[in-house]
Write a protein that holds these residues in place. Structure first.
Motif, PDB file in Angstrom:
ATOM      1  N   SER A 180       0.823  -1.017  -0.054  1.00  0.00           N
ATOM      2  CA  SER A 180       0.351  -0.064  -0.011  1.00  0.00           C
ATOM      3  C   SER A 180       0.928   1.618   0.269  1.00  0.00           C
ATOM      4  CB  SER A 180      -0.638  -0.085   0.947  1.00  0.00           C
ATOM      5  OG  SER A 180      -0.009  -0.112   2.538  1.00  0.00           O
ATOM      6  N   LEU A 181       0.323   2.555  -0.364  1.00  0.00           N
ATOM      7  CA  LEU A 181       1.030   3.530  -0.804  1.00  0.00           C
ATOM      8  C   LEU A 181       1.072   4.287   0.947  1.00  0.00           C
ATOM      9  CD1 LEU A 181      -0.938   5.204  -3.591  1.00  0.00           C
ATOM     10  CD2 LEU A 181       1.322   3.759  -3.260  1.00  0.00           C
ATOM     11  N   LYS A 182       2.413   4.568   0.885  1.00  0.00           N
ATOM     12  CA  LYS A 182       2.573   4.898   2.599  1.00  0.00           C
ATOM     13  C   LYS A 182       1.915   6.676   2.890  1.00  0.00           C
ATOM     14  CE  LYS A 182       6.308   3.887   4.359  1.00  0.00           C
ATOM     15  NZ  LYS A 182       7.754   3.162   4.743  1.00  0.00           N
ATOM     16  N   THR A 183       1.830   7.542   1.915  1.00  0.00           N
ATOM     17  CA  THR A 183       2.158   8.334   2.129  1.00  0.00           C
ATOM     18  C   THR A 183       0.661   9.239   1.602  1.00  0.00           C
ATOM     19  OG1 THR A 183       3.325   9.756   0.635  1.00  0.00           O
ATOM     20  CG2 THR A 183       4.564   9.071   2.819  1.00  0.00           C
ATOM     21  N   HIS A 242      10.930   2.928  -2.817  1.00  0.00           N
ATOM     22  CA  HIS A 242      10.681   2.205  -2.216  1.00  0.00           C
ATOM     23  C   HIS A 242      10.345   2.533  -0.480  1.00  0.00           C
ATOM     24  CE1 HIS A 242      14.022   2.619  -0.608  1.00  0.00           C
ATOM     25  NE2 HIS A 242      13.693   1.702   0.594  1.00  0.00           N
ATOM     26  N   SER A 243      10.366   3.572  -0.496  1.00  0.00           N
ATOM     27  CA  SER A 243      10.088   4.732   0.796  1.00  0.00           C
ATOM     28  C   SER A 243       8.952   4.731   0.782  1.00  0.00           C
ATOM     29  CB  SER A 243      11.471   4.822   1.065  1.00  0.00           C
ATOM     30  OG  SER A 243      11.207   6.270   0.222  1.00  0.00           O
ATOM     31  N   LEU A 244       8.247   4.929  -0.311  1.00  0.00           N
ATOM     32  CA  LEU A 244       6.524   5.364  -0.043  1.00  0.00           C
ATOM     33  C   LEU A 244       5.873   4.745  -0.343  1.00  0.00           C
ATOM     34  CD1 LEU A 244       7.841   8.296  -2.921  1.00  0.00           C
ATOM     35  CD2 LEU A 244       7.420   8.752  -0.230  1.00  0.00           C
ATOM     36  N   GLY A 258      -2.702   4.592   2.189  1.00  0.00           N
ATOM     37  CA  GLY A 258      -3.138   3.207   2.453  1.00  0.00           C
ATOM     38  C   GLY A 258      -3.766   2.324   0.622  1.00  0.00           C
ATOM     39  N   LEU A 259      -3.710   3.474   0.435  1.00  0.00           N
ATOM     40  CA  LEU A 259      -4.502   2.534  -0.852  1.00  0.00           C
ATOM     41  C   LEU A 259      -2.873   1.654  -1.990  1.00  0.00           C
ATOM     42  CD1 LEU A 259      -5.835   3.579  -3.683  1.00  0.00           C
ATOM     43  CD2 LEU A 259      -4.153   4.490  -4.834  1.00  0.00           C
ATOM     44  N   PRO A 260      -3.945   0.740  -2.467  1.00  0.00           N
ATOM     45  CA  PRO A 260      -3.442  -0.779  -2.510  1.00  0.00           C
ATOM     46  C   PRO A 260      -2.677  -1.076  -3.709  1.00  0.00           C
ATOM     47  CG  PRO A 260      -5.757  -1.306  -2.131  1.00  0.00           C
ATOM     48  CD  PRO A 260      -5.873   0.210  -2.416  1.00  0.00           C
ATOM     49  N   VAL A 261      -1.658  -1.086  -4.121  1.00  0.00           N
ATOM     50  CA  VAL A 261      -0.730  -0.962  -5.485  1.00  0.00           C
ATOM     51  C   VAL A 261      -0.076  -2.160  -5.076  1.00  0.00           C
ATOM     52  CG1 VAL A 261      -0.630   1.512  -5.807  1.00  0.00           C
ATOM     53  CG2 VAL A 261       1.348   0.004  -4.511  1.00  0.00           C
ATOM     54  N   GLU A 262      -0.051  -3.032  -6.662  1.00  0.00           N
ATOM     55  CA  GLU A 262       0.514  -4.300  -6.947  1.00  0.00           C
ATOM     56  C   GLU A 262       1.551  -3.745  -7.853  1.00  0.00           C
ATOM     57  OE1 GLU A 262      -0.562  -8.878  -9.216  1.00  0.00           O
ATOM     58  OE2 GLU A 262      -0.851  -6.660 -10.117  1.00  0.00           O
ATOM     59  N   ILE A 263       3.354  -4.405  -6.203  1.00  0.00           N
ATOM     60  CA  ILE A 263       4.615  -4.511  -7.147  1.00  0.00           C
ATOM     61  C   ILE A 263       4.883  -5.288  -7.597  1.00  0.00           C
ATOM     62  CG2 ILE A 263       7.202  -4.784  -6.260  1.00  0.00           C
ATOM     63  CD1 ILE A 263       6.303  -3.775  -3.909  1.00  0.00           C
TER      64      ILE A 263
END
Length: 178
Positions: free
Chosen positions: A40-43, A93-95, A66-71
């Motif tokens: 998920s997105l951290k910010t 990656h830190s985001l 909090g948005l889910p994303v797929e790596i």
């Protein structure tokens, strides 16, 4: 001497190709974690770039923590991600967070009725809330058919319950999440 160097180069090339062919599809890269995978997105502000560096143009800015994303790929400290609409690009990656979240039926359009959040993992469970498509859910666990989730209704109240796994984007079909 040239024949020996050429032979060594061909051997090295053949070994590299064999190694690449042994890499499983969607195999392990960089971190050693599986690719693809959901995070998920951290910010609230995440720049999606056209390539894996800050020199690449920002193609999109996500504004929803909090948005889910797929790596879908990794390169050094960069991760290529895809959102629920299929938009993809590179982020640092830190985001990203390993916290699992999901979107409730983001593909639903128009007059889709709300999705019931049930008090147990059973279609006969009592409805504890009605979820609109696009709501972000925190995943507590999934058994391959049902997911236990929580929804932050306001900053202090979580609503907990169960929803069928196929109604969520952010978990794979039949995936178990602990």
């Amino acid at each position: 001497m040239r024949k020996i160097l050429l032979s060594l180069a061909l051997l090295a090339f053949g070994a590299a190709q064999a190694s690449a062919q042994q890499q499983p599809p969607g195999g392990r890269l960089g971190t050693g974690l599986p690719v693809p995978r959901y995070v998920s997105l951290k910010t609230d502000r995440v720049n999606l770039r056209e390539g894996p560096s800050k020199d690449h143009r920002t193609a999109w800015v996500f504004q929803r923590a909090g948005l889910p994303v797929e790596i879908i790929a990794e390169y050094e400290t960069w991760r290529r991600i895809r959102d629920s609409e299929g938009t993809d690009g590179w982020v640092l990656h830190s985001l990203l967070s390993g916290r699992r979240t999901a979107l409730v039926m983001p593909w639903a359009k128009g007059n889709q009725p709300p999705i019931p959040l049930l008090d147990r993992a059973d279609d006969k469970g009592q409805t504890v809330a009605q979820l609109e498509p696009g709501v972000i859910a925190n995943i507590k666990g999934c058994d391959g058919k049902w997911c236990s989730i929580s929804i932050v209704r306001d900053r202090s109240v979580d609503v907990n319950g169960y929803v069928r796994q196929e109604k969520l984007w952010g978990v794979y079909p039949n995936e178990t999440v602990e």
